[in-house]
Design a protein around this motif. Structure first.
Motif, PDB file in Angstrom:
ATOM      1  N   VAL A 233       0.858  -1.178   0.000  1.00  0.00           N
ATOM      2  CA  VAL A 233       0.000   0.000   0.000  1.00  0.00           C
ATOM      3  C   VAL A 233       0.898   1.232   0.000  1.00  0.00           C
ATOM      4  O   VAL A 233       1.830   1.338   0.810  1.00  0.00           O
ATOM      5  CB  VAL A 233      -0.940   0.035   1.223  1.00  0.00           C
ATOM      6  N   LEU A 234       0.632   2.142  -0.933  1.00  0.00           N
ATOM      7  CA  LEU A 234       1.351   3.414  -1.005  1.00  0.00           C
ATOM      8  C   LEU A 234       0.432   4.497  -0.452  1.00  0.00           C
ATOM      9  O   LEU A 234      -0.607   4.796  -1.030  1.00  0.00           O
ATOM     10  CB  LEU A 234       1.732   3.730  -2.448  1.00  0.00           C
ATOM     11  N   HIS A 235       0.806   5.065   0.690  1.00  0.00           N
ATOM     12  CA  HIS A 235      -0.016   6.061   1.382  1.00  0.00           C
ATOM     13  C   HIS A 235       0.823   7.294   1.680  1.00  0.00           C
ATOM     14  O   HIS A 235       1.826   7.208   2.398  1.00  0.00           O
ATOM     15  CB  HIS A 235      -0.574   5.474   2.680  1.00  0.00           C
ATOM     16  N   GLN A 236       0.426   8.423   1.093  1.00  0.00           N
ATOM     17  CA  GLN A 236       1.095   9.700   1.316  1.00  0.00           C
ATOM     18  C   GLN A 236       2.610   9.582   1.142  1.00  0.00           C
ATOM     19  O   GLN A 236       3.400  10.050   1.955  1.00  0.00           O
ATOM     20  CB  GLN A 236       0.751  10.238   2.702  1.00  0.00           C
ATOM     21  N   GLN A 241       4.967  -2.817   2.755  1.00  0.00           N
ATOM     22  CA  GLN A 241       4.613  -4.179   2.388  1.00  0.00           C
ATOM     23  C   GLN A 241       3.599  -4.703   3.392  1.00  0.00           C
ATOM     24  O   GLN A 241       3.860  -4.744   4.591  1.00  0.00           O
ATOM     25  CB  GLN A 241       5.854  -5.073   2.365  1.00  0.00           C
ATOM     26  N   VAL A 242       2.443  -5.115   2.896  1.00  0.00           N
ATOM     27  CA  VAL A 242       1.374  -5.604   3.769  1.00  0.00           C
ATOM     28  C   VAL A 242       1.587  -7.067   4.109  1.00  0.00           C
ATOM     29  O   VAL A 242       1.435  -7.481   5.261  1.00  0.00           O
ATOM     30  CB  VAL A 242       0.000  -5.402   3.100  1.00  0.00           C
ATOM     31  N   VAL A 290      -7.593   2.048   3.926  1.00  0.00           N
ATOM     32  CA  VAL A 290      -7.215   2.669   2.657  1.00  0.00           C
ATOM     33  C   VAL A 290      -8.003   3.960   2.479  1.00  0.00           C
ATOM     34  O   VAL A 290      -9.211   3.991   2.720  1.00  0.00           O
ATOM     35  CB  VAL A 290      -7.471   1.719   1.466  1.00  0.00           C
ATOM     36  N   MET A 291      -7.313   5.012   2.053  1.00  0.00           N
ATOM     37  CA  MET A 291      -7.926   6.320   1.875  1.00  0.00           C
ATOM     38  C   MET A 291      -7.836   6.745   0.409  1.00  0.00           C
ATOM     39  O   MET A 291      -6.959   6.261  -0.328  1.00  0.00           O
ATOM     40  CB  MET A 291      -7.209   7.355   2.743  1.00  0.00           C
ATOM     41  N   PRO A 292      -8.726   7.636  -0.033  1.00  0.00           N
ATOM     42  CA  PRO A 292      -8.568   8.208  -1.374  1.00  0.00           C
ATOM     43  C   PRO A 292      -7.178   8.808  -1.535  1.00  0.00           C
ATOM     44  O   PRO A 292      -6.660   9.471  -0.635  1.00  0.00           O
ATOM     45  CB  PRO A 292      -9.650   9.292  -1.420  1.00  0.00           C
ATOM     46  N   GLY A 293      -6.563   8.537  -2.671  1.00  0.00           N
ATOM     47  CA  GLY A 293      -5.191   8.960  -2.916  1.00  0.00           C
ATOM     48  C   GLY A 293      -4.200   7.837  -2.737  1.00  0.00           C
ATOM     49  O   GLY A 293      -3.059   7.919  -3.217  1.00  0.00           O
ATOM     50  N   ASP A 294      -4.590   6.753  -2.052  1.00  0.00           N
ATOM     51  CA  ASP A 294      -3.707   5.611  -1.856  1.00  0.00           C
ATOM     52  C   ASP A 294      -3.637   4.748  -3.115  1.00  0.00           C
ATOM     53  O   ASP A 294      -4.567   4.738  -3.930  1.00  0.00           O
ATOM     54  CB  ASP A 294      -4.187   4.739  -0.697  1.00  0.00           C
ATOM     55  N   SER A 295      -2.553   4.019  -3.245  1.00  0.00           N
ATOM     56  CA  SER A 295      -2.409   3.035  -4.319  1.00  0.00           C
ATOM     57  C   SER A 295      -2.153   1.671  -3.705  1.00  0.00           C
ATOM     58  O   SER A 295      -1.464   1.550  -2.687  1.00  0.00           O
ATOM     59  CB  SER A 295      -1.258   3.398  -5.257  1.00  0.00           C
ATOM     60  N   ILE A 296      -2.717   0.635  -4.326  1.00  0.00           N
ATOM     61  CA  ILE A 296      -2.548  -0.744  -3.895  1.00  0.00           C
ATOM     62  C   ILE A 296      -1.804  -1.480  -4.997  1.00  0.00           C
ATOM     63  O   ILE A 296      -2.161  -1.365  -6.176  1.00  0.00           O
ATOM     64  CB  ILE A 296      -3.913  -1.408  -3.648  1.00  0.00           C
ATOM     65  N   ILE A 297      -0.768  -2.219  -4.644  1.00  0.00           N
ATOM     66  CA  ILE A 297       0.032  -2.949  -5.625  1.00  0.00           C
ATOM     67  C   ILE A 297       0.057  -4.418  -5.254  1.00  0.00           C
ATOM     68  O   ILE A 297       0.369  -4.777  -4.114  1.00  0.00           O
ATOM     69  CB  ILE A 297       1.479  -2.414  -5.687  1.00  0.00           C
ATOM     70  N   ILE A 344      -0.509  -5.745 -10.535  1.00  0.00           N
ATOM     71  CA  ILE A 344      -1.782  -5.013 -10.557  1.00  0.00           C
ATOM     72  C   ILE A 344      -1.568  -3.748  -9.741  1.00  0.00           C
ATOM     73  O   ILE A 344      -1.056  -3.805  -8.630  1.00  0.00           O
ATOM     74  CB  ILE A 344      -2.932  -5.820  -9.933  1.00  0.00           C
ATOM     75  N   VAL A 345      -1.943  -2.612 -10.311  1.00  0.00           N
ATOM     76  CA  VAL A 345      -1.877  -1.340  -9.586  1.00  0.00           C
ATOM     77  C   VAL A 345      -3.275  -0.734  -9.541  1.00  0.00           C
ATOM     78  O   VAL A 345      -3.919  -0.587 -10.575  1.00  0.00           O
ATOM     79  CB  VAL A 345      -0.888  -0.354 -10.240  1.00  0.00           C
TER      80      VAL A 345
END
Length: 351
Positions: A233-236, A241-242, A290-297, A344-345
């Motif tokens: 998860v990419l946050h701010q 790594q989850v 997860v918040m708006p603006g986050d990316s999940i990979i 997957i992004v």
């Protein structure tokens, strides 16, 4: 599996009472229109986060909340003074964490530079049925097959197919339980197919697969994992790594015997101790807000085993999902492409 109650006593928990007090900072017409929904969503978010992530998760939830709280309170008062009574939807989603968001999704798999065939598979499902989407959310799955030519490809195909079918057909269990059961159901089909091949004399080899599956439901990401495929998860600007790898080199890194960089080139880097295709499987579960603006990979080890996390973070932060997956795979191939590469992004945005 049962959740603990979301409140204690007639007036609820202290965090809930504090949340109610903070809502008073919004203009009255806004509170009347959105207050009840915001409180309901807050209860669900706090319940899930505290149950699955404990105090650290709750602290992250409130840290994200306060940033958006200050911003959106100011926005709403300015709009109220200017005669605009409706909340900007993006602000509402970030603060109240409602069900409404948009997903920008890109996915791609590549054979790499050294393999004769591609044993990776992937799928992204956002149900067209609104009721199913609200009940079960969006599903993303990545699987890396094992067993050599044909067998690995079959194993990953069976994994993707049966995780998807089992998960969306199970409307009785809660989401994390349904996700874990779906992966175990896929394992049953892999074992049956392997036994059928052995009985028919088609092959005496074992086959298996890794599986990492993520469900985005409301503001919560549920992740189930077996093997060494990953979810980040990419946050701010911060990449985390989850999942936890079930690999020999991961254990060695944890014990301090080798570094993460050394693990990428270690002779045992492809050895995993947990996978589908075994009589009994244990599936790990992780939960993230997860918040708006986050990316999940989501990716296989053909990507994360080659690129450093900083390279992954830089690419996903700088580019949209479609260009991100292309650049990530290109970078892995530039580094030699020793394995199949799959990514997957997903970028979460306010509606």
């Amino acid at each position: 599996m049962e959740y603990p109650p979301s409140s204690t006593g007639r007036h609820g928990t202290f965090p809930e009472r504090l949340y109610k007090l903070l809502l008073l900072a919004y203009p009255r017409n806004f509170r009347e229109e959105y207050g009840s929904e915001m409180l309901r969503v807050y209860r669900d978010a706090y319940r899930d986060t505290s149950y699955w992530q404990g105090v650290p998760g709750v602290l992250r939830l409130w840290a994200d909340f306060f940033y958006d709280f200050v911003k959106t309170v100011c926005i709403e008062h300015v709009k109220s003074w200017s005669g605009e009574s409706r909340l900007a939807l993006s602000g509402k989603e970030q603060l109240a964490m409602t069900l409404h968001y948009t997903l920008d999704i890109a996915q791609r798999t590549d054979i790499g530079r050294k393999r004769e065939n591609n044993e990776d598979n992937l799928i992204s499902i956002v149900p067209d049925d609104d009721q199913l989407l609200q009940a079960r959310g969006a599903l993303f799955v990545v699987s890396d097959g094992m067993g050599g030519h044909d067998l690995g490809e079959v194993a990953s195909e069976l994994t993707i197919k049966h995780v998807k079918e089992s998960y969306y057909q199970n409307l009785q269990d809660d989401i994390p339980t349904a996700l874990q059961k779906a992966i175990k159901q896929a394992n049953t089909f892999i074992l049956q197919d392997m036994e059928a091949k052995q009985s028919a004399g088609v092959s005496s080899k074992r086959m298996g697969a890794t599986c990492v599956a993520a469900v985005l439901h409301e503001q919560t990401l549920y992740v189930a994992n077996i093997g060494d495929s990953r979810v980040y998860v990419l946050h701010q600007g911060q990449l985390r790594q989850v999942t936890r790898d079930h690999s020999l080199v991961s254990q060695m890194v944890e014990r301090g015997e080798i570094t993460a960089a050394e693990a990428r080139t270690h002779e045992s880097r492809n050895v995993i101790y947990r996978s589908l295709g075994q009589p009994e499987v244990e599936v790990d579960l992780f939960v993230e807000s997860v918040m708006p603006g986050d990316s999940i990979i989501l990716c296989t080890d053909g990507l994360c085993g080659v690129l450093e996390d900083e390279d992954l973070r830089t690419i996903v932060e700088q580019y949209g999902p479609d260009e991100s997956v292309q650049r990530l795979i290109a970078r892995a191939n530039e580094e030699g492409g020793p394995d199949n590469v799959t990514a997957i992004v997903v970028r979460v945005a306010a509606a």
